[in-house]
Structure formats: C-alpha cells, structure tokens
Design a protein around this motif. Structure first.
Motif, PDB file in Angstrom:
ATOM      1  N   ALA B  89     -11.745  22.950 -27.786  1.00 19.36           N
ATOM      2  CA  ALA B  89     -11.555  23.868 -28.904  1.00 19.36           C
ATOM      3  C   ALA B  89     -12.071  23.231 -30.187  1.00 19.36           C
ATOM      4  O   ALA B  89     -12.769  23.871 -30.982  1.00 19.36           O
ATOM      5  N   VAL B  90     -11.743  21.957 -30.381  1.00 13.26           N
ATOM      6  CA  VAL B  90     -12.213  21.264 -31.576  1.00 13.26           C
ATOM      7  C   VAL B  90     -13.737  21.183 -31.562  1.00 13.26           C
ATOM      8  O   VAL B  90     -14.406  21.426 -32.567  1.00 13.26           O
ATOM      9  N   ASN B  91     -14.260  20.884 -30.371  1.00 16.52           N
ATOM     10  CA  ASN B  91     -15.698  20.784 -30.201  1.00 16.52           C
ATOM     11  C   ASN B  91     -16.408  22.076 -30.636  1.00 16.52           C
ATOM     12  O   ASN B  91     -17.369  22.071 -31.414  1.00 16.52           O
ATOM     13  N   LEU B 103     -13.669  23.098 -40.977  1.00 11.28           N
ATOM     14  CA  LEU B 103     -13.167  22.804 -39.637  1.00 11.28           C
ATOM     15  C   LEU B 103     -11.645  22.854 -39.604  1.00 11.28           C
ATOM     16  O   LEU B 103     -11.046  23.450 -38.706  1.00 11.28           O
ATOM     17  N   GLU B 104     -11.020  22.262 -40.617  1.00 12.78           N
ATOM     18  CA  GLU B 104      -9.553  22.266 -40.655  1.00 12.78           C
ATOM     19  C   GLU B 104      -9.015  23.675 -40.818  1.00 12.78           C
ATOM     20  O   GLU B 104      -8.022  24.048 -40.201  1.00 12.78           O
ATOM     21  N   THR B 105      -9.696  24.465 -41.655  1.00 14.61           N
ATOM     22  CA  THR B 105      -9.244  25.848 -41.845  1.00 14.61           C
ATOM     23  C   THR B 105      -9.316  26.622 -40.537  1.00 14.61           C
ATOM     24  O   THR B 105      -8.416  27.391 -40.197  1.00 14.61           O
ATOM     25  N   ARG B 106     -10.397  26.401 -39.781  1.00 16.57           N
ATOM     26  CA  ARG B 106     -10.544  27.119 -38.517  1.00 16.57           C
ATOM     27  C   ARG B 106      -9.494  26.685 -37.498  1.00 16.57           C
ATOM     28  O   ARG B 106      -8.948  27.508 -36.762  1.00 16.57           O
ATOM     29  N   LEU B 107      -9.219  25.384 -37.447  1.00 17.54           N
ATOM     30  CA  LEU B 107      -8.184  24.905 -36.531  1.00 17.54           C
ATOM     31  C   LEU B 107      -6.839  25.494 -36.925  1.00 17.54           C
ATOM     32  O   LEU B 107      -6.038  25.896 -36.083  1.00 17.54           O
ATOM     33  N   ASN B 108      -6.614  25.547 -38.236  1.00 14.76           N
ATOM     34  CA  ASN B 108      -5.400  26.155 -38.743  1.00 14.76           C
ATOM     35  C   ASN B 108      -5.289  27.595 -38.257  1.00 14.76           C
ATOM     36  O   ASN B 108      -4.234  28.033 -37.794  1.00 14.76           O
ATOM     37  N   ILE B 172       7.254  18.105 -43.517  1.00 12.48           N
ATOM     38  CA  ILE B 172       7.770  17.781 -42.197  1.00 12.48           C
ATOM     39  C   ILE B 172       6.906  16.649 -41.673  1.00 12.48           C
ATOM     40  O   ILE B 172       5.680  16.720 -41.747  1.00 12.48           O
ATOM     41  N   ILE B 173       7.524  15.618 -41.172  1.00 12.68           N
ATOM     42  CA  ILE B 173       6.753  14.453 -40.747  1.00 12.68           C
ATOM     43  C   ILE B 173       6.937  14.208 -39.258  1.00 12.68           C
ATOM     44  O   ILE B 173       8.062  14.228 -38.745  1.00 12.68           O
ATOM     45  N   ASP B 174       5.808  14.057 -38.572  1.00 16.22           N
ATOM     46  CA  ASP B 174       5.855  13.775 -37.144  1.00 16.22           C
ATOM     47  C   ASP B 174       5.118  12.462 -36.900  1.00 16.22           C
ATOM     48  O   ASP B 174       3.993  12.295 -37.350  1.00 16.22           O
ATOM     49  N   ASN B 175       5.785  11.535 -36.227  1.00 20.83           N
ATOM     50  CA  ASN B 175       5.158  10.228 -36.015  1.00 20.83           C
ATOM     51  C   ASN B 175       4.027  10.279 -34.992  1.00 20.83           C
ATOM     52  O   ASN B 175       3.037   9.574 -35.134  1.00 20.83           O
ATOM     53  N   VAL B 176       4.210  11.070 -33.947  1.00 19.00           N
ATOM     54  CA  VAL B 176       3.148  11.182 -32.937  1.00 19.00           C
ATOM     55  C   VAL B 176       2.865  12.649 -32.655  1.00 19.00           C
ATOM     56  O   VAL B 176       3.401  13.224 -31.720  1.00 19.00           O
ATOM     57  N   PRO B 177       2.031  13.305 -33.480  1.00 19.79           N
ATOM     58  CA  PRO B 177       1.743  14.719 -33.231  1.00 19.79           C
ATOM     59  C   PRO B 177       1.065  14.885 -31.865  1.00 19.79           C
ATOM     60  O   PRO B 177       0.143  14.131 -31.544  1.00 19.79           O
ATOM     61  N   LEU B 178       1.587  15.822 -31.115  1.00 17.76           N
ATOM     62  CA  LEU B 178       1.169  15.989 -29.726  1.00 17.76           C
ATOM     63  C   LEU B 178      -0.343  16.105 -29.549  1.00 17.76           C
ATOM     64  O   LEU B 178      -0.937  15.439 -28.711  1.00 17.76           O
ATOM     65  N   VAL B 179      -0.973  16.939 -30.350  1.00 17.37           N
ATOM     66  CA  VAL B 179      -2.381  17.212 -30.077  1.00 17.37           C
ATOM     67  C   VAL B 179      -3.319  16.093 -30.529  1.00 17.37           C
ATOM     68  O   VAL B 179      -4.430  15.979 -30.038  1.00 17.37           O
ATOM     69  N   SER B 195      -4.484  17.703 -36.513  1.00 19.99           N
ATOM     70  CA  SER B 195      -3.173  18.330 -36.517  1.00 19.99           C
ATOM     71  C   SER B 195      -3.160  19.576 -37.388  1.00 19.99           C
ATOM     72  O   SER B 195      -2.132  20.249 -37.477  1.00 19.99           O
ATOM     73  N   ALA B 196      -4.285  19.852 -38.020  1.00 17.60           N
ATOM     74  CA  ALA B 196      -4.407  21.110 -38.764  1.00 17.60           C
ATOM     75  C   ALA B 196      -4.014  22.268 -37.852  1.00 17.60           C
ATOM     76  O   ALA B 196      -3.484  23.287 -38.300  1.00 17.60           O
ATOM     77  N   PHE B 197      -4.269  22.095 -36.553  1.00 15.93           N
ATOM     78  CA  PHE B 197      -3.858  23.093 -35.566  1.00 15.93           C
ATOM     79  C   PHE B 197      -2.342  23.276 -35.589  1.00 15.93           C
ATOM     80  O   PHE B 197      -1.838  24.402 -35.600  1.00 15.93           O
ATOM     81  N   MET B 198      -1.624  22.148 -35.615  1.00 11.60           N
ATOM     82  CA  MET B 198      -0.160  22.239 -35.654  1.00 11.60           C
ATOM     83  C   MET B 198       0.316  22.816 -36.982  1.00 11.60           C
ATOM     84  O   MET B 198       1.288  23.568 -37.038  1.00 11.60           O
ATOM     85  N   ALA B 199      -0.383  22.446 -38.058  1.00 10.47           N
ATOM     86  CA  ALA B 199      -0.052  23.019 -39.360  1.00 10.47           C
ATOM     87  C   ALA B 199      -0.176  24.539 -39.293  1.00 10.47           C
ATOM     88  O   ALA B 199       0.647  25.270 -39.844  1.00 10.47           O
ATOM     89  N   GLY B 200      -1.208  25.001 -38.580  1.00  8.78           N
ATOM     90  CA  GLY B 200      -1.398  26.444 -38.408  1.00  8.78           C
ATOM     91  C   GLY B 200      -0.232  27.075 -37.674  1.00  8.78           C
ATOM     92  O   GLY B 200       0.201  28.178 -38.013  1.00  8.78           O
ATOM     93  N   ILE B 201       0.277  26.378 -36.654  1.00  7.62           N
ATOM     94  CA  ILE B 201       1.429  26.905 -35.907  1.00  7.62           C
ATOM     95  C   ILE B 201       2.615  27.092 -36.851  1.00  7.62           C
ATOM     96  O   ILE B 201       3.271  28.146 -36.852  1.00  7.62           O
ATOM     97  N   ILE B 202       2.860  26.078 -37.701  1.00  6.96           N
ATOM     98  CA  ILE B 202       3.983  26.179 -38.645  1.00  6.96           C
ATOM     99  C   ILE B 202       3.751  27.343 -39.599  1.00  6.96           C
ATOM    100  O   ILE B 202       4.650  28.144 -39.871  1.00  6.96           O
ATOM    101  N   GLU B 203       2.526  27.436 -40.104  1.00  4.82           N
ATOM    102  CA  GLU B 203       2.221  28.484 -41.076  1.00  4.82           C
ATOM    103  C   GLU B 203       2.418  29.869 -40.464  1.00  4.82           C
ATOM    104  O   GLU B 203       2.996  30.759 -41.089  1.00  4.82           O
ATOM    105  N   GLY B 204       1.943  30.029 -39.228  1.00  4.04           N
ATOM    106  CA  GLY B 204       2.109  31.317 -38.558  1.00  4.04           C
ATOM    107  C   GLY B 204       3.568  31.690 -38.421  1.00  4.04           C
ATOM    108  O   GLY B 204       3.962  32.834 -38.651  1.00  4.04           O
ATOM    109  N   ALA B 205       4.385  30.704 -38.031  1.00  2.00           N
ATOM    110  CA  ALA B 205       5.809  30.981 -37.842  1.00  2.00           C
ATOM    111  C   ALA B 205       6.477  31.292 -39.169  1.00  2.00           C
ATOM    112  O   ALA B 205       7.279  32.222 -39.270  1.00  2.00           O
ATOM    113  N   LEU B 206       6.139  30.538 -40.224  1.00  2.00           N
ATOM    114  CA  LEU B 206       6.752  30.773 -41.534  1.00  2.00           C
ATOM    115  C   LEU B 206       6.357  32.138 -42.082  1.00  2.00           C
ATOM    116  O   LEU B 206       7.204  32.887 -42.570  1.00  2.00           O
TER     117      LEU B 206
END
Lengths: 182, 248
Positions: B89-91, B103-108, B172-179, B195-206
C-alpha cells in the motif's frame, strides 16, 4: 501436515484479522478511485501488488515451515493450502477438481475469509476483489521455479456458490544462477 | 417521465385545482383537499406496492447486513500478512504521490476509512446497554487510547497527554506502532512516518463521533524505543468552545 500448520501458527505474531480486512478494503477502494473505476486496471494492479508480496513472502514461508522440495505439483498444492494459507491467513482452503494430467486444480476458499469479510461489491462483472491472492501465489511459486497461471473463476461476492481459484502449472523452470552472479 | 418524480404535482398550476381533481397517478398533494389527498386508498396502495423496485443488495437475504457481528469470536491473522499488505500500500501510494507531505496525506486517507468502520464495529459490539456516546473531549480520547486501541492493535496505547501550550491539542503516544514495526525509512525521506496510516484511523474514528480533528504522526524516538511515535490530535477550535459552553 495440518498439525504442523497448527504448531507453526502458535508461534507467529498475531493481530486482529478485522484490521487486515478493513485495510485491504480501504486499499481496493482507493485503487478503484485511482483508476477511475476501470476494474481491469484494478485487477492488474492488485495482481502486481500480490506478485511483489509473493516473491518476498516465500522466503518467510520457507524459513518458518522449513518445507522441503516437493515431489509433485499435488504435494506443492497441499503445502500451499495446509501450511501457506494456514500460517498467513489462518484459513485452510479445500483443493478440488484435479485435471487428469495433474497439472491444474482449484483452490476453494472458506467463507468468510479475511479478505472478503464485511464486503459487498456493486453488481459489476469485472472486479475480482481478492485478485491479490492470485498475484501472491504466482509470485511465490515462481520463486521456487514453478511457472503457474493463477486466476479466479468464481467469487461469492459476485453471487457464485463458492470462491474458487484455478491453478495451472505451465512448466518447471530450470534452476539458474541469478543474473550478475557468476 | 413524471411518474419517476418523488413529489408528483397534482396539476400544472395549484390555483386551478378543485376538490374534484384527482392526480393521474393517484398520488400528490391537492391543497384544496388538504391532508385527505394523502390518504392511502385501495387504489393508491395498489400502485405503491406494484411499483418497480431496484434491489440494492444483490445477495439480499444473505447480505452482510444479515450477518451477526456480535457473537463472533475474533479471528486472528499473521502480523506479517498485514505488514506485507501495508508495504505494498505504501509502495503504491508512494508512486502516486508528489512528495512526503502528500504521501502522508494519502496514507492518512487510507486509514480514515478504516477508522470510520472500526468505530461502528466496536460500538455495535459494545451493545446498546453498556455503550454510551462520549460527549467530552477527554472521554473520547480515553476511549480511543484504551478500548479502541486495544480492539484494533491488541494493546492500549502508551501515553495520553495534553499540550501545555494549546488548549485544543492532545497527544497519544505509542512506543511500537504496529504498522511501522517492519519499516525503516531511508535517510533522504527525512521525517516521513508511515504511522500516518494509524493517524488516519484515529481521525476517522474521531470525526465519526463528531469530534472533528486533524491527526498527524510524528516520530519521537527516545533511548531504547526508536519507533516511539506521537499522534498529535488537533481538535477544531469550535469543539473547545462547545465544551466550555456545555460544561462550565
């Protein structure tokens, strides 16, 4: 072999499969938008992505399972379904429909599987939603010197009774020294 | 094709209508009749029931909406499978993007769709009895940091902090972000953080819970935890005002 799959499965790092499902869905949706709903292009791109995954995935597969060289294509397919699918997707598909010459067969995915759960696609005949799997199989098999055609023939998302991937062995490639390494 | 219109005018001009005028299709509001014109008579109900319809759920009866999402045992899958998929996906995103920011915006954006859906799923599973709508910023953040994070990533996030300088910024701080576990960023990509992808997950939920925010991911390595990532959540100014009106 199923038991071996279970043993390996115990030792892999696991995550919630729904995250995987939704991520894949998000990627396919994005591809559809990027290609302006030209589903042939989307299929090709998914296949290409799968191929890229496959050629690297085989390495992890071999190191995790320690699988030895298979004696026949039948054995290869058994390893794919009982170990490959089990270790990476936690499902065990069925193998059906062997051709008489033993060079082609069908893999039937169980329902629901981690790729097509929560999915409903608009009534289109063109999109093969799980096409990435074909690319993965093709890429991985190519890395172990098997030139195989892989494609979907049925998909429950399109209203078929099962999700079926057709494999056809073209030829066994010769072991060659990679270019640039004398 | 007047029959296809949702509101069928009973006559060309309203002023010429009289009590005796019945619309051709049997429907439509006749002002001179008043509410009576909308009563369902045997004829009009017949027309309503026999209208051609288009099924929107082709596999209807066995559609995804008919399946129970509640009592299901959560399936697990190999982490590598997700990593391989994410890598592709990143590729793909990288090939289409114009720069690191893009790129970060798209991952988001990819994560955003996941976040929206996951929130719905978690809320459905919580059930009507035990679930409640979070209406305070701090409560929704605790939910994201705790329950939400645990359902998706299998563990709660490490820290939840509030910015001292800006009243609408939280972290929110994560020491080892999964992705990002298996991703190493080339030097010339500087501050890219997948992790912009994970940021996107948070944003979508919020956003789906009506807490409009911008979420960005920033690497903040400290000794021993090189992958430590800060998810900076910047709420809409309006939200702070809403909160102060509601609770002060």
């Amino acid at each position: 072999m199923s038991k071996k799959g279970d043993d390996i499965w115990k030792n892999v790092d696991k995550i919630n499969s729904e995250l995987f499902t939704l991520t894949y869905g998000s990627i396919v949706a994005q591809l559809c938008r990027d290609f302006n709903h030209n589903y042939h292009e989307v299929n090709n791109q998914l296949d290409q992505m799968g191929y890229n995954i496959g050629i690297r995935l085989i390495e992890e597969f071999l190191s995790r399972t320690g699988a030895q060289r298979c004696q026949s294509f039948k054995e290869t397919v058994e390893v794919i379904t009982k170990l490959g699918f089990r270790v990476f997707l936690n499902i065990q598909p069925a193998v059906e429909n062997w051709s008489s010459d033993g060079r082609s067969c069908s893999i039937v995915l169980p329902e629901p599987n981690p790729l097509n759960e929560f999915v409903e696609i608009p009534p289109t005949k063109d999109l093969w939603y799980c096409q990435i799997l074909c690319g993965i199989l093709r890429g991985a098999l190519q890395m172990i010197q098997l030139d195989v055609d892989v494609n979907f023939v049925k998909d429950t998302l399109k209203g078929d009774d099962k999700t079926e991937i057709r494999l056809k062995l073209n030829k066994i490639l010769k072991d060659e020294v990679p270019a640039g390494e004398d | 094709m007047s029959n296809d219109n949702i509101i069928l005018p009973s006559a060309a001009s309203l002023s010429t209508l009289s009590i005796a005028d019945n619309p051709k299709s049997g429907f439509g509001y006749n002002p001179s009749l008043g509410p009576l014109s909308n009563t369902i008579t045997p004829e009009s109900s017949n027309i309503l029931l026999n209208r051609k319809t288009l099924s929107l759920t082709p596999t209807s009866g066995n559609s995804i909406y008919d399946k129970n999402v509640n009592n299901k045992k959560i399936n697990e899958i190999n982490l590598s499978s997700l990593s391989f998929l994410f890598c592709e996906a990143v590729n793909w995103t990288h090939r289409n993007s114009k720069g690191i920011q893009d790129l970060e915006t798209r991952l988001n954006g990819l994560g955003y769709q996941v976040g929206q859906r996951f929130l719905e799923l978690i809320k459905l599973r919580e059930g009507v009895k035990s679930s409640k709508r979070e209406i305070k910023i701090i409560d929704i953040l605790r939910f994201i940091h705790g329950t939400f994070w645990k359902s998706i990533f299998g563990k709660t996030a490490n820290e939840l902090e509030k910015s001292q300088d800006a009243s609408n910024e939280y972290m929110i701080i994560d020491n080892v972000p999964l992705v990002s576990k298996f991703i190493s960023i080339p030097k010339d990509y500087g501050n890219l953080n997948c992790s912009a992808f994970m940021a996107g997950i948070i944003e979508g939920a919020l956003d789906s819970s009506s807490f409009h925010a911008n979420v960005t991911a920033h690497s903040a390595p400290i000794d021993g935890v090189p992958l430590r990532t800060v998810f900076l959540i910047k709420f809409d100014e309006q939200l702070v005002i809403r909160e102060s009106l509601r609770f002060n």
